[in-house]
Write a protein that holds these residues in place. Structure first.
Motif, PDB file in Angstrom:
ATOM      1  N   ASP A  12      45.771  33.761  27.529  1.00  0.00           N
ATOM      2  CA  ASP A  12      45.632  34.126  28.952  1.00  0.00           C
ATOM      3  C   ASP A  12      46.236  35.504  29.126  1.00  0.00           C
ATOM      4  O   ASP A  12      47.273  35.810  28.523  1.00  0.00           O
ATOM      5  N   GLU A  13      45.621  36.328  29.961  1.00  0.00           N
ATOM      6  CA  GLU A  13      46.139  37.682  30.167  1.00  0.00           C
ATOM      7  C   GLU A  13      47.198  37.757  31.260  1.00  0.00           C
ATOM      8  O   GLU A  13      47.833  38.791  31.445  1.00  0.00           O
ATOM      9  N   GLU A  14      47.431  36.665  31.994  1.00  0.00           N
ATOM     10  CA  GLU A  14      48.408  36.671  33.086  1.00  0.00           C
ATOM     11  C   GLU A  14      49.811  36.481  32.519  1.00  0.00           C
ATOM     12  O   GLU A  14      50.207  35.370  32.167  1.00  0.00           O
ATOM     13  N   GLY A  15      50.585  37.554  32.470  1.00  0.00           N
ATOM     14  CA  GLY A  15      51.926  37.506  31.904  1.00  0.00           C
ATOM     15  C   GLY A  15      52.851  36.512  32.574  1.00  0.00           C
ATOM     16  O   GLY A  15      53.509  35.706  31.890  1.00  0.00           O
ATOM     17  N   PRO A  16      52.966  36.513  33.917  1.00  0.00           N
ATOM     18  CA  PRO A  16      53.875  35.561  34.579  1.00  0.00           C
ATOM     19  C   PRO A  16      53.508  34.106  34.282  1.00  0.00           C
ATOM     20  O   PRO A  16      54.375  33.267  34.079  1.00  0.00           O
ATOM     21  N   THR A  58      38.291  32.936  31.720  1.00  0.00           N
ATOM     22  CA  THR A  58      38.010  34.367  31.877  1.00  0.00           C
ATOM     23  C   THR A  58      39.043  35.180  31.116  1.00  0.00           C
ATOM     24  O   THR A  58      40.221  35.206  31.463  1.00  0.00           O
ATOM     25  N   LEU A  59      38.592  35.860  30.059  1.00  0.00           N
ATOM     26  CA  LEU A  59      39.448  36.714  29.250  1.00  0.00           C
ATOM     27  C   LEU A  59      38.961  38.158  29.355  1.00  0.00           C
ATOM     28  O   LEU A  59      37.809  38.403  29.732  1.00  0.00           O
ATOM     29  N   VAL A  81      42.271  23.039  25.253  1.00  0.00           N
ATOM     30  CA  VAL A  81      42.387  22.631  26.650  1.00  0.00           C
ATOM     31  C   VAL A  81      42.218  23.876  27.509  1.00  0.00           C
ATOM     32  O   VAL A  81      42.970  24.845  27.362  1.00  0.00           O
ATOM     33  N   PHE A  82      41.237  23.848  28.396  1.00  0.00           N
ATOM     34  CA  PHE A  82      41.037  24.975  29.305  1.00  0.00           C
ATOM     35  C   PHE A  82      42.060  24.900  30.435  1.00  0.00           C
ATOM     36  O   PHE A  82      42.311  23.835  30.995  1.00  0.00           O
ATOM     37  N   LEU A  83      42.643  26.053  30.731  1.00  0.00           N
ATOM     38  CA  LEU A  83      43.638  26.185  31.803  1.00  0.00           C
ATOM     39  C   LEU A  83      43.186  27.371  32.636  1.00  0.00           C
ATOM     40  O   LEU A  83      43.387  28.524  32.259  1.00  0.00           O
ATOM     41  N   THR A  84      42.557  27.107  33.788  1.00  0.00           N
ATOM     42  CA  THR A  84      41.823  28.165  34.470  1.00  0.00           C
ATOM     43  C   THR A  84      41.782  27.973  35.975  1.00  0.00           C
ATOM     44  O   THR A  84      41.972  26.865  36.470  1.00  0.00           O
ATOM     45  N   GLY A  85      41.510  29.075  36.666  1.00  0.00           N
ATOM     46  CA  GLY A  85      41.346  29.024  38.111  1.00  0.00           C
ATOM     47  C   GLY A  85      39.928  28.698  38.529  1.00  0.00           C
ATOM     48  O   GLY A  85      39.653  28.520  39.721  1.00  0.00           O
ATOM     49  N   ARG A  86      39.015  28.600  37.587  1.00  0.00           N
ATOM     50  CA  ARG A  86      37.617  28.326  37.891  1.00  0.00           C
ATOM     51  C   ARG A  86      37.423  26.815  37.996  1.00  0.00           C
ATOM     52  O   ARG A  86      37.590  26.089  36.999  1.00  0.00           O
ATOM     53  N   ALA A  87      37.076  26.350  39.206  1.00  0.00           N
ATOM     54  CA  ALA A  87      37.089  24.911  39.467  1.00  0.00           C
ATOM     55  C   ALA A  87      35.712  24.319  39.744  1.00  0.00           C
ATOM     56  O   ALA A  87      35.608  23.137  40.068  1.00  0.00           O
ATOM     57  N   SER A  88      34.646  25.102  39.579  1.00  0.00           N
ATOM     58  CA  SER A  88      33.323  24.581  39.912  1.00  0.00           C
ATOM     59  C   SER A  88      32.853  23.578  38.874  1.00  0.00           C
ATOM     60  O   SER A  88      33.299  23.579  37.717  1.00  0.00           O
ATOM     61  N   ILE A 104      41.921  21.858  32.910  1.00  0.00           N
ATOM     62  CA  ILE A 104      42.948  21.816  33.956  1.00  0.00           C
ATOM     63  C   ILE A 104      42.778  23.054  34.830  1.00  0.00           C
ATOM     64  O   ILE A 104      42.673  24.179  34.331  1.00  0.00           O
ATOM     65  N   THR A 105      42.755  22.847  36.144  1.00  0.00           N
ATOM     66  CA  THR A 105      42.548  23.979  37.053  1.00  0.00           C
ATOM     67  C   THR A 105      43.870  24.439  37.661  1.00  0.00           C
ATOM     68  O   THR A 105      44.788  23.650  37.883  1.00  0.00           O
ATOM     69  N   LYS A 106      43.948  25.750  37.893  1.00  0.00           N
ATOM     70  CA  LYS A 106      45.096  26.346  38.570  1.00  0.00           C
ATOM     71  C   LYS A 106      44.864  26.221  40.085  1.00  0.00           C
ATOM     72  O   LYS A 106      43.731  26.357  40.551  1.00  0.00           O
TER      73      LYS A 106
END
Length: 226
Positions: A12-16, A58-59, A81-88, A104-106
Motif C-alpha cells: 500500500d502506498e499510504e504511509g500512515p 489501487t497501486l 487479502v485485499f485491504l482497500t477503500g474500494r467497496a463496490s 476488507i474495506t477501509k
C-alpha cells in the motif's frame, strides 16, 4: 512444536496506514514488511516469499488484482487479502476472480483485521494451536484440518484419532492405543465403530493425495510420509 513468526507483506502506498497496520500486526508477534507499489511487491515475493499478503486494489503502478493474476498464473498460491477503500460489488468480484482469499474495506478496525487474518494463519499451520506434519495441518483450537491449503472435513472424534496418530507420527499404533488416546480426551468409542471411523478418516486425509495415514500389514495405524 515451535511456531515461527508469521511473515506478512503489506502492499500500500499510504504511509500512515501501513505504519498503523504494521504496529497492530507486530503486536500479534507477526513480522511485517511494506512495499509501496506492485513491482517492488513482486520482487519481494519472488526473492523472499512471505506467508501472506495484504494488498490494496489501487497501486501507483498497477492494479492489485493484476498483481494477483500474475501470481496465480505462475502457480503461486500465496494467500492474498485485499485491504482497500474500494467497496463496490464489481471490485469485490474482480478481486475474488483474480484469486484473492479475502476482501476488507477501509475504514476497518485493527481487531477486525487480525480476526480476518487468523483463519489464514491457522490454515498455514503457523498459529500457536497449529500442528503440522508434511502438508497436513491440524488446529487444536478449531479442530480444523487442511492438506496443502485444502480443507479436510472430519468429525470431532475423527480429528482426535488423527491427533493421536500425529502425536506418535512414524510409529504404528494398535486400534486399542488409538481408542485409549481418544478416551483420555473424554471420548469413548466401541471398537467396531472406531475401525469404521479410522477408515473414513484415512480416506478423507489421503483422498487423491500422497498417502499420509497408513494401515500397516500388522493391523496398526500410522501417520507417515511413506
Amino acid at each position: 512444536m515451535t511456531i515461527r513468526p508469521v511473515r506478512i507483506l503489506v502492499v500500500d502506498e499510504e504511509g500512515p496506514l501501513t505504519h498503523v497496520v504494521s504496529l497492530a500486526l507486530a503486536l500479534e508477534g507477526w513480522t511485517v514488511e511494506v512495499a509501496r507499489d506492485g513491482a517492488s511487491a513482486l520482487r519481494r515475493i519472488r526473492s523472499s516469499p512471505p506467508d501472506l499478503v495484504l494488498l490494496d486494489v489501487t497501486l501507483p503502478d498497477m492494479r492489485g488484482t493484476d498483481l494477483v493474476t500474475q501470481l496465480r498464473a505462475s502457480g503461486d498460491t500465496l494467500p492474498v487479502v485485499f485491504l482497500t477503500g474500494r467497496a463496490s460489488l464489481e471490485d469485490r468480484i474482480e478481486a475474488f476472480t483474480a484469486g484473492g482469499d479475502d476482501y476488507i474495506t477501509k475504514p476497518f478496525s485493527l481487531d477486525e483485521l487480525v480476526d480476518r487474518l487468523n483463519p489464514i494463519v491457522r490454515r498455514l499451520g503457523l498459529a500457536p494451536t497449529s500442528r503440522r506434519f508434511a502438508d497436513l495441518v491440524l488446529d487444536d483450537a478449531t479442530t480444523e484440518v487442511w492438506r496443502s491449503d485444502e480443507r479436510v472435513t472430519l468429525t470431532p472424534l475423527e480429528y482426535e484419532m488423527l491427533h493421536a496418530l500425529l502425536e506418535q507420527a512414524g510409529t504404528a499404533l494398535t486400534l486399542g492405543q488409538v481408542l485409549r488416546a481418544v478416551t483420555a480426551r473424554g471420548m469413548r468409542i466401541p471398537r467396531e465403530i472406531g475401525v469404521r471411523m479410522l477408515e473414513h478418516m484415512r480416506a478423507a486425509v489421503n483422498a487423491d493425495r500422497a498417502p499420509l495415514v497408513h494401515l500397516t500389514s500388522a493391523g496398526g495405524w500410522m501417520l507417515a510420509t511413506a
